[in-house]
Design a protein around this motif. Structure first.
Motif, PDB file in Angstrom:
ATOM      1  N   CYS A 163     -22.708  53.014  19.994  1.00 13.95           N
ATOM      2  CA  CYS A 163     -22.784  52.837  18.550  1.00 13.95           C
ATOM      3  C   CYS A 163     -21.377  52.773  17.970  1.00 13.95           C
ATOM      4  CB  CYS A 163     -23.569  53.971  17.905  1.00 13.95           C
ATOM      5  SG  CYS A 163     -23.959  53.598  16.183  1.00 13.95           S
ATOM      6  N   ILE A 213     -20.736  53.766  14.784  1.00 11.71           N
ATOM      7  CA  ILE A 213     -20.508  54.883  13.854  1.00 11.71           C
ATOM      8  C   ILE A 213     -21.034  56.159  14.518  1.00 11.71           C
ATOM      9  CG2 ILE A 213     -20.460  53.430  11.782  1.00 11.71           C
ATOM     10  CD1 ILE A 213     -23.308  54.236  11.164  1.00 11.71           C
ATOM     11  N   ARG A 214     -20.910  57.283  13.873  1.00  9.48           N
ATOM     12  CA  ARG A 214     -21.225  58.549  14.530  1.00  9.48           C
ATOM     13  C   ARG A 214     -22.011  59.471  13.597  1.00  9.48           C
ATOM     14  NH1 ARG A 214     -20.102  56.116  18.242  1.00  9.48           N
ATOM     15  NH2 ARG A 214     -18.729  56.503  20.014  1.00  9.48           N
ATOM     16  N   CYS A 215     -23.238  59.045  13.217  1.00 10.74           N
ATOM     17  CA  CYS A 215     -24.042  59.882  12.321  1.00 10.74           C
ATOM     18  C   CYS A 215     -24.164  61.283  12.937  1.00 10.74           C
ATOM     19  CB  CYS A 215     -25.430  59.296  12.142  1.00 10.74           C
ATOM     20  SG  CYS A 215     -25.377  57.585  11.578  1.00 10.74           S
ATOM     21  N   CYS A 269     -27.173  62.477  14.908  1.00 11.71           N
ATOM     22  CA  CYS A 269     -27.571  61.667  16.058  1.00 11.71           C
ATOM     23  C   CYS A 269     -26.568  61.819  17.192  1.00 11.71           C
ATOM     24  CB  CYS A 269     -27.684  60.200  15.633  1.00 11.71           C
ATOM     25  SG  CYS A 269     -28.140  59.054  16.944  1.00 11.71           S
ATOM     26  N   MET A 270     -25.278  61.603  16.884  1.00  9.14           N
ATOM     27  CA  MET A 270     -24.253  61.585  17.935  1.00  9.14           C
ATOM     28  C   MET A 270     -23.190  62.644  17.676  1.00  9.14           C
ATOM     29  SD  MET A 270     -23.489  57.557  18.449  1.00  9.14           S
ATOM     30  CE  MET A 270     -23.045  57.456  20.160  1.00  9.14           C
ATOM     31  N   GLY A 277     -28.939  53.233  20.096  1.00 12.31           N
ATOM     32  CA  GLY A 277     -27.632  52.769  19.788  1.00 12.31           C
ATOM     33  C   GLY A 277     -27.638  51.713  18.678  1.00 12.31           C
ATOM     34  N   ASN A 289     -27.687  49.636  11.953  1.00 12.61           N
ATOM     35  CA  ASN A 289     -26.969  50.413  10.933  1.00 12.61           C
ATOM     36  C   ASN A 289     -26.278  49.495   9.924  1.00 12.61           C
ATOM     37  OD1 ASN A 289     -24.485  49.557  12.079  1.00 12.61           O
ATOM     38  ND2 ASN A 289     -24.346  51.382  13.376  1.00 12.61           N
ATOM     39  N   HIS A 347     -30.344  50.874   8.305  1.00 11.24           N
ATOM     40  CA  HIS A 347     -30.189  52.306   8.142  1.00 11.24           C
ATOM     41  C   HIS A 347     -29.090  52.592   7.119  1.00 11.24           C
ATOM     42  CE1 HIS A 347     -28.631  56.147  10.344  1.00 11.24           C
ATOM     43  NE2 HIS A 347     -29.082  56.394   9.140  1.00 11.24           N
ATOM     44  N   TYR A 382     -29.743  58.360  20.097  1.00 10.53           N
ATOM     45  CA  TYR A 382     -29.002  57.106  20.319  1.00 10.53           C
ATOM     46  C   TYR A 382     -29.259  56.574  21.718  1.00 10.53           C
ATOM     47  CZ  TYR A 382     -25.442  59.874  22.851  1.00 10.53           C
ATOM     48  OH  TYR A 382     -24.795  60.687  23.738  1.00 10.53           O
TER      49      TYR A 382
END
Ligand code: SAM
Ligand code: SF4
Length: 339
Positions: free
Chosen positions: A30, A32-34, A37-38, A77, A106, A128, A335
């Motif tokens: 991915c 980005i790094r919500c 989630c991650m 992802g 996303n 998202h 992810y």
């Protein structure tokens, strides 16, 4: 011991649920790094060599479709990170029996991809977006990419996708200021916003029940702002979102997996990007299909694949137990499963 899985007929489990909806993850990476989630750093990814190739994915779908799989959702992802993703869409739409192809993104790379995706035959997009506030977006995703997502949404609208929905993850102590503004944003663009209750699928195990902003909490907020919301009678009771209608007909949805579990209606299966078949987001077991897909295509391997799919569905449990003390979060975070 379970009786043998059926060898013909619909993809049914021991509770009589018929499966027709397959989520296909095309990458676990991915951009980005919500935080729900991650992890910010150190996310674990499958080696690239283990990702299913497009021909392998298509072969899997060509076995699944005759078993009654009609609906495919591409996810990750971040699926737009998978090189050539648009090239996968057209052949999926051509598989006999597949009636519906959608993609969840996303939105960060959507502006660049919207046209190609549309031209490849994609008509349904879930984008998202948790907040319209740039600072909060950067805090949630650890990236300052809100303008790119907004551009992506406008590009998708301009392209003319038939259905665009916004998915927002709802956490207590975070999402409250965004509920009304996201719905207002959607109302102005004829986009349905769907709030997803925070689920225990985060890589860092920060989930707790008291961090879940429930559908009821949000309905109350929306009714204070817009007046009465009426539950929409389910056109498809197996769809995960419960929809509500404002007095002017605009809709808002809630994926209330925690406060209103919908497992008894579940018709979904998931294929991870590294070729594991899962009967539930929360499952603690999965079936490897990559090894079979790596073998050359033959009637024999197709028959075996069909039986693996049938057996995986047959093993499906009655449902997750998020609200029980016995709940064990799956090893794979969101992810890596594909939401
Ligand atoms: N990257 C794409 C995206 O974010 O839409 C597709 C994959 S993402 C894993 C799919 C969905 O999972 C997203 O819509 C996100 O809202 C949701 N999600 C991720 N972590 C979640 C969590 N812990 N609880 C609830 N929903 C979550
Ligand atoms: Fe990436 Fe989607 Fe997970 Fe956010 S929810 S980190 S966008 S995979």
């Amino acid at each position: 011991m379970l009786p043998q899985a059926p060898v013909s007929g619909a993809l049914v489990d021991t509770y009589g649920r018929v499966h027709s909806d397959l989520r296909v993850s095309v990458t676990d990476r991915c951009n980005i790094r919500c935080f729900y989630c991650m992890p910010e750093t150190g996310a674990q990814f499958a080696p690239v060599k283990n990702l299913l190739s497009f021909p392998q994915i298509l072969r899997f779908l060509s076995v699944a479709a005759p078993l009654g799989v009609t609906k495919i959702r591409l996810t990750g992802g971040e699926p737009l990170l998978r090189p050539g993703i648009a090239d996968l869409i057209e052949p999926i739409t051509k598989i006999s029996g597949i009636r519906d192809v959608a993609l969840t993104t996303n939105g960060v790379l959507l502006k660049q991809h919207a046209r190609q995706l549309y031209q490849a035959g994609l008509r349904r997009l879930n984008i998202h977006l948790d907040t319209l506030d740039r600072k909060r977006f950067a805090e949630i995703t650890r990236r300052d990419d809100l303008p790119k997502v907004l551009d992506g949404i406008e590009a998708a609208l301009a392209e003319g996708f038939e259905v665009i929905k916004i998915n927002a993850v709802a956490l207590k102590g975070m999402t409250e200021p965004d509920v009304i503004s996201l719905v207002q944003f959607g109302r102005e663009r004829n986009i349905e916003v769907r709030f997803i209750e925070f689920m225990p699928l985060d890589a860092q195990h920060i989930w707790s029940l008291d961090r879940v902003l429930t559908a009821d909490d949000m309905i109350a907020m929306l009714e204070r702002a817009y007046g009465r919301l009426t539950a929409v009678e389910d056109a498809d009771p197996r769809a995960p979102a419960t929809e509500y209608e404002f007095e002017d007909g605009h809709r808002v949805g809630f994926i209330a997996s925690v406060s209103r579990p919908f497992c008894l209606n579940c018709n979904r299966l998931r294929l991870t990007s590294d070729g594991k078949l899962r009967y539930c987001l929360f499952a603690n077991e999965e079936t490897d299909v990559r090894r079979l897909l790596e073998r050359s295509d033959s009637t024999d391997s197709r028959v075996q694949m069909e039986q693996i799919i049938r057996e995986t569905v047959w093993q499906k449990w009655i449902g997750h137990e998020i609200n029980r003390t016995t709940f064990v979060a799956p090893q794979r975070p969101m992810y890596s499963i594909g939401g």
